[in-house]
Every structure is written in C-alpha cells, then in structure tokens.
Motif scaffolding. Structure first.
Motif, PDB file in Angstrom:
ATOM      1  N   THR B  28      -8.372  -2.507 -12.695  1.00 40.32           N
ATOM      2  CA  THR B  28      -7.543  -1.327 -12.456  1.00 40.32           C
ATOM      3  C   THR B  28      -7.493  -0.376 -13.648  1.00 40.32           C
ATOM      4  O   THR B  28      -6.836   0.667 -13.564  1.00 40.32           O
ATOM      5  N   SER B  29      -8.173  -0.715 -14.742  1.00 39.17           N
ATOM      6  CA  SER B  29      -8.186   0.177 -15.896  1.00 39.17           C
ATOM      7  C   SER B  29      -8.720   1.544 -15.477  1.00 39.17           C
ATOM      8  O   SER B  29      -9.771   1.646 -14.834  1.00 39.17           O
ATOM      9  N   GLY B  30      -7.978   2.598 -15.796  1.00 43.49           N
ATOM     10  CA  GLY B  30      -8.408   3.949 -15.445  1.00 43.49           C
ATOM     11  C   GLY B  30      -7.977   4.393 -14.067  1.00 43.49           C
ATOM     12  O   GLY B  30      -8.131   5.566 -13.717  1.00 43.49           O
ATOM     13  N   LEU B  31      -7.438   3.487 -13.267  1.00 41.72           N
ATOM     14  CA  LEU B  31      -6.969   3.852 -11.933  1.00 41.72           C
ATOM     15  C   LEU B  31      -5.567   4.460 -12.048  1.00 41.72           C
ATOM     16  O   LEU B  31      -4.749   4.002 -12.844  1.00 41.72           O
ATOM     17  N   ALA B  32      -5.288   5.486 -11.236  1.00 41.85           N
ATOM     18  CA  ALA B  32      -3.976   6.154 -11.266  1.00 41.85           C
ATOM     19  C   ALA B  32      -3.554   6.455 -12.699  1.00 41.85           C
ATOM     20  O   ALA B  32      -2.510   5.978 -13.157  1.00 41.85           O
ATOM     21  N   PHE B  35       0.088   6.164 -15.012  1.00 41.53           N
ATOM     22  CA  PHE B  35       1.105   5.243 -14.505  1.00 41.53           C
ATOM     23  C   PHE B  35       1.017   3.891 -15.192  1.00 41.53           C
ATOM     24  O   PHE B  35      -0.084   3.363 -15.423  1.00 41.53           O
ATOM     25  N   ALA B  36       2.187   3.331 -15.488  1.00 44.35           N
ATOM     26  CA  ALA B  36       2.236   2.013 -16.113  1.00 44.35           C
ATOM     27  C   ALA B  36       1.715   0.956 -15.148  1.00 44.35           C
ATOM     28  O   ALA B  36       2.013   0.990 -13.953  1.00 44.35           O
ATOM     29  N   GLN B  37       0.907   0.040 -15.681  1.00 42.51           N
ATOM     30  CA  GLN B  37       0.452  -1.102 -14.910  1.00 42.51           C
ATOM     31  C   GLN B  37       1.176  -2.348 -15.422  1.00 42.51           C
ATOM     32  O   GLN B  37       1.775  -2.331 -16.502  1.00 42.51           O
ATOM     33  N   HIS B 248      -2.151 -12.174 -11.480  1.00 42.15           N
ATOM     34  CA  HIS B 248      -3.230 -11.202 -11.324  1.00 42.15           C
ATOM     35  C   HIS B 248      -4.493 -11.790 -11.968  1.00 42.15           C
ATOM     36  O   HIS B 248      -4.388 -12.553 -12.947  1.00 42.15           O
ATOM     37  N   ALA B 249      -5.656 -11.476 -11.431  1.00 42.00           N
ATOM     38  CA  ALA B 249      -6.897 -11.827 -12.127  1.00 42.00           C
ATOM     39  C   ALA B 249      -7.014 -10.914 -13.344  1.00 42.00           C
ATOM     40  O   ALA B 249      -6.522  -9.775 -13.326  1.00 42.00           O
ATOM     41  N   MET B 253      -4.600  -5.423 -12.386  1.00 43.71           N
ATOM     42  CA  MET B 253      -3.154  -5.350 -12.576  1.00 43.71           C
ATOM     43  C   MET B 253      -2.457  -4.713 -11.374  1.00 43.71           C
ATOM     44  O   MET B 253      -3.094  -4.150 -10.482  1.00 43.71           O
ATOM     45  N   PHE B 254      -1.116  -4.760 -11.432  1.00 43.08           N
ATOM     46  CA  PHE B 254      -0.292  -4.050 -10.449  1.00 43.08           C
ATOM     47  C   PHE B 254       0.044  -2.662 -10.985  1.00 43.08           C
ATOM     48  O   PHE B 254       0.450  -2.514 -12.137  1.00 43.08           O
TER      49      PHE B 254
END
Lengths: 279, 279
Positions: B28-32, B35-37, B248-249, B253-254
């Motif tokens: 999820t790095s770079g996604l959205a 926003f805090a993950q 989480h793997a 992340m969430f």
C-alpha cells in the motif's frame, strides 16, 4: 529547549509513603514537586476492555499512562513499590453509579477482579505553563480550576458514553499561542486545548457557574482557554454504572515516579524509556 | 508552521474500495497519498485486554489508533465504512503462533469473538521527513526498510512479552537533529527515535543482516537512526501464541481516513477531533 534536571524518584516514593501512613491527608497539589500526578479509575475486569476502548477513542480526555494487571494494585511501570489501594489520600467509591463512600484506603474494596487505570493529569501542563511564566488564574485566585460539562459527546465504547468535560484557564490573549504550544508538548497530559474563546461553542452557558470546581474571575484582556479534563471518565462511569467503580477524590491524585519531563515530547529521554519501565 | 491542505477522505475510501474489489493487490506504499496507514492486529477477545495493556506499556512500539468493538470489523472512529476483513490487500494468519495462511480476505476467519487493533505506522513520519527534504535511504535504494530485533525487552503484559523491534534509517549526521524533531511530532506514529548511532547498544551485531526487510547501504557521513517498529507486536504475538492471530502482511497496511497531519502534534486540528471521530 532548556536543560531539565531529573529529580530523584525517592521524593515521589517518600510522598506516597507519607500518604500511606496517614501523615498526609489533603490534596496532592504541590506534593513531591517535579513529579507527574495521575487520575485514578478502578473498574471490574468485566468493564476494563470497554473502558480501554473508550480511552483509546478519546485520548485527549483519557490519556492512558498505565493499566494494572487484573487483581494487581501495583502500577509497576510508572511507580515502583506503589499500591493504588493506600497511596492516594482519598477516594470516591461508586456502586451502580452512586457514590457510597469516600475512604482514605480502598483495601476493603479490593479483590482479584479489579483493574486500575492511571490517566494523565493537568498538573503537569500547569507546571510547564508556570515554568514558562504564564499566569494560572485559579492558582493566583486560590481556588480550584473550573470544569464544565460540554455538549460535545465522547466517542462511545460499550456502556461508556457521555459528554467531554473540560477545564478552563483564562489567559491574556498574547499568551494563548504559547499556551497552545506548551501544553501540546504533553499529549499524555491532555495535550493542547480543545477550544479557545466563546464558551457557547462548547454548549457552556455561563462560565460563572462551573459544573465542578470554582468560578474564576476573567480579566477584560483575557480569553478563556479550554482543555479536555480527566473528570470526563468519572462522568462517563456514572452513565455506565458498573457494579463498582473507584476514583481518586477531586484533587487527591496518585503521584508517579516519573518527572514531568518524561511526558514532554520536546525533552523526554526516549532512549531510557523502556529500561525504566521494564519490571 | 506550514499550511496543510487536508485531502478529501474520499480518496482513502476509494483506495480501500479498490483493495476490497481485488483491483489493488500489492503493497500500500504510495496508495491514497496523504492518508495515514496503520498496522493491523486481530486477536480473540480473551487476549484483547492483555494486548491493550501491552500497548499502553510500550507506546513507542505499539501506538494505538483504534480498537474495534468485540466482533466488529469496523474501525469507525478512524475510517467510515471500512471493513478490516477485506480492506487490506493481504494478511498473515497465525494459529498457536505459527503462520498458516496468507489470504487476501479474512472473512472466513472472522467471528464474534475477535477484536481488531490498528497501530501507528512509520509511513506517516517518512512522509514528514520527505516533506522536510530529508533523504530516506531505503526508498532511494528501492528496498524495504531494514528491521532488527533488539536486546531491549518490552514491558510485558500477561502472555505478551518479547524484544522491541526497530527500523533503521541512515541519515547524514547534520540531518539527525531535524529528524528527531520531525518524527517526535508524531507520537502516535512511533515518535522520535529510540536510539542514534552504535547498533551494538541495541544488541544488533550486523546492520547488514536485518531480521526483517532489506539491508541498506550507509554512506560514510551517515549515522544509523533507529525507531521503534510496528513489527514488535507480531514478534510478541509469536511468543504469546494465541489460538488465532491475524496481522497485515508486511507492507500491506490499512488505509485510514485521517490525513497525516491529524497525527502531527504541531499542526493537527485539535478542535475538530471529537466530532470527526464521533459515530
């Protein structure tokens, strides 16, 4: 950033011993200067998980410093050799949400099902405000800080729900930015203000009639500044009405072994935190 | 203090929806962006109270952002309409401390006894370091951040005990003070470093052989800087060996609805916190 000399934790232990022996029976303000004090909440373990959720969801009102093991009155991570049953000068005991006793020792109430919670207290940020030369009105006027029930609902958790309670300190307008910066350095001690200015924005009708504590005079050049308050969990616990709940009596706090600076995000010694807390 | 434009939470919800629908399956790095993950831990409610105690006692490694109601996969206070069972791209499922599955959906494992915990993640402070122009070595070298098991024991709670895990980012020596200041503004995202300099002080023999992640090259003018790491609870949960634990793997992340600045003690909007979190 200034140098902070860490006081010896012996002084905190000495103050707790004086309380335990009945030699100190009054409020703890000014006792063991330099050490963080804490709000106490004791609940049955059946309510502990939801209360912890409540604290996580409302960190400004309920900043968690420590949670004891179930049945243990020893908050070892924040104070060695302390006993929550005897080390506060006075307690409030509630049965089903009603205050039934205000003893100086809760040993007769303690059993293996209870969990103790210690929450941050505004004494630490008041210490920091005073150290920066800011005037603290209620101290100068010799009264308790005024506290108000707001119309702002906390995020609920299980049976725990209710309004945020705030404390109010009037400050000359030109000091307000520094007060925000200074108290913001102490997120575990309620942190920065939740509101500055018009009390109506929090649903407070009359600053002269606080719900707890005493009214303070506000000078023409002063602005009311509001912080989340550790009385919030007491109000919330009245709503939850667990079979048993025990709190510190107002102003009769628990004295930790941690100097105020431990909770200062700008000066705390991050490197030694874990060994210090390790049991 | 700079102005921060709060991004619309729609983008976080859109990213979660893409993950839920299987359109995004990788890290999820770079996604959205913006926003805090968060790190995810799921445990049976029988283990929830002790794990919460562990987090309170070890706030740098395990900063709590949210705890779900027992049986609820919805972390409503940090992300509306989110579902922890489907909104992360990949999970790790442990039975009695052994990894048995790495699914993209944990709905088959979910039941009314489980509790979900979201813990702060270093992505937020890396964002702040990058925003300040500091180089982030592992990103420049295109590898995962190196992580190490230290000889520093966490404060235990019930069955939860074990060493603190740290992540390491080398920085040019003249950048280290700013890195401390910047990350210290994010106490809910592991905060300031726990150590700067000699890895032997943490019991780390060889920076070239991390326990998790990848080694990074360290330039002659660079100093290794160590932060408490959200992998700590995974190591600790291996020791506790609950009947079921889900994480989480790594890197998957969430994504919360909260902009990074929400967790910045220097810029966050304290006034709107409660209404935003209120359900």
């Amino acid at each position: 950033m200034r140098a902070v000399k860490a006081p010896s934790a012996d002084r905190a232990a000495t103050a707790r011993a004086a309380i335990r022996a009945g030699r100190h029976t009054g409020p703890t303000s000014g006792l063991a200067p330099g050490f963080a004090q804490a709000n106490l909440v004791v609940l049955p373990h059946t309510h502990a998980l939801d209360f912890l959720r409540f604290c996580v969801r409302n960190p400004q009102a309920c900043p968690l410093l420590e949670v004891t093991d179930t049945g243990s009155p020893h908050p070892a991570a924040v104070a060695s050799d302390a006993d929550l049953r005897t080390d506060l000068p006075r307690y409030r005991v509630l049965r089903d949400g009603m205050c039934t006793d205000e003893p100086a020792d809760i040993s007769p109430y303690w059993d293996e099902h209870l969990v103790g919670f210690l929450l941050g207290c505004s004494f630490t940020f008041e210490w920091a405000l005073a150290a920066a030369g800011l005037p603290i009105a209620h101290q100068r006027q010799g009264v308790n800080v005024p506290m108000y029930v707001t119309d702002r609902e906390c995020v609920p958790a299980g049976a725990f729900h209710g309004p945020m309670v705030v404390s109010m300190r009037p400050l000359p307008a030109h000091h307000v930015p520094r007060a925000v910066e200074i108290t913001g350095r102490f997120p575990a001690m309620h942190g920065a203000p939740v509101h500055i200015g018009d009390p109506a924005d929090l649903g407070i009708d009359d600053l002269g009639v606080p719900d707890f504590g005493d009214p303070v005079r506000i000078a023409p050049d002063e602005v009311p500044v509001f912080w989340a308050c550790g009385v919030t969990p007491q109000v919330v616990a009245l709503n939850a009405a667990p079979p048993l709940a025990i709190f510190h009596a107002p102003g009769h706090m628990f004295i930790t072994d941690r100097p105020h600076a431990h909770y200062d995000s700008a000066v705390r010694d991050h490197i030694t935190e874990t060994p210090e807390g390790h049991r």
